[in-house]
Scaffold this active site. Structure first.
Site, PDB file in Angstrom:
ATOM      1  CG  ASP A   1      -2.001  -0.918   1.022  1.00 31.29           C
ATOM      2  OD1 ASP A   1      -1.976  -1.866   0.078  1.00 31.29           O
ATOM      3  OD2 ASP A   1      -2.776  -1.022   2.055  1.00 31.29           O
TER       4      ASP A   1
ATOM      5  CG  ASP B   1     -12.992  -2.584  -0.591  1.00 34.94           C
ATOM      6  OD1 ASP B   1     -12.329  -3.740  -0.737  1.00 34.94           O
ATOM      7  OD2 ASP B   1     -12.378  -1.553  -1.138  1.00 34.94           O
TER       8      ASP B   1
END
Length: 238
Positions: A8, A127
């Protein structure tokens, strides 16, 4: 089953968040490309790459590091975070990214995603917070159930669905197998689990579960609770 180690990116650095909160970012490396190379040496075939700044801004924000990672590794790369239009998709594919992940735009405009999946290699990111779809870098929760969104992409041409239980993400509390299976069943699309992976037992559990195509590993590697090399060896033996 494929194991996809994750990087990330926030402000050019390799970080991990807890439950998607940007203020929780913990920096693990100033050189993400070196981390990607380590993954390759351990036996990875894929890299799961996320532009966190881009996810919130709605446009690419870590392009320099993404280019560096692409140049320094032979891994296949799937990339998400702030991809909202065809121009950005084409830019990344031309850069050598193997698959783009469409998340927020998938909830808001599934027809666009289906159109893009007919032209480019696309994965959908679903998500969820308490079973409902989270968007805009998980800053907002919609009124749509994650399984209903998954149904939208049945027979749509998308390569994969990556489903994240936000409540588990970055917590090392164990992967949500049942949530992953519900998305796989609703969509019929190869589904990749994300969020909460802690150790080798999580990998074993997923390997024994029919219908799960892959798993994303993040904090478990960075915090040393999972021996990633052993995980790859385990998958290879199956």
């Amino acid at each position: 089953m494929e194991i996809l180690p994750a990087i990330d990116l926030k402000d050019g650095k390799c970080v991990r968040l807890t439950k998607g909160l940007m203020e929780s970012a913990k920096i693990y490396s100033d050189e993400p490309a070196e981390i990607a190379k380590r993954f390759e040496q351990m036996g990875a075939r894929w890299l799961h790459l996320v532009d966190l700044n881009g996810a919130f801004a709605g446009e690419p924000k870590n392009l320099k590091q993404i280019e560096k990672i692409r140049k320094n590794t032979n891994l296949k790369i799937e990339l998400g975070g702030g991809i909202r239009d065809e121009e950005t998709i084409k830019r990344y594919i031309d850069l050598g990214i193997n698959r783009v992940i469409l998340g927020s735009i998938a909830a808001k405009n599934p027809s666009f995603v289906k159109d893009m999946a007919a032209k480019y290699p696309v994965a959908v990111g679903i998500d969820a917070i308490d079973g409902y779809v989270a968007v805009e870098g998980w800053a907002e929760t919609s009124t749509m159930k994650a399984t209903d969104l998954a149904k939208e992409f049945a027979k749509s041409g998308v390569e994969a669905i990556i489903c994240t239980d936000v409540s588990k993400d970055g917590t090392l509390s164990g992967v949500n197998k049942d949530f992953t299976l519900s998305i796989a069943k609703a969509s019929g699309v190869p589904t990749i689990a994300s969020g909460g992976v802690k150790d080798l037992q999580d990998i074993i559990t997923l390997l024994r579960t029919r219908g799960i195509a892959g798993v994303i590993v993040g904090k478990a590697f960075y915090e040393g609770t999972l021996d990633l090399r052993k995980a790859f060896e385990l998958v290879e033996r199956r």
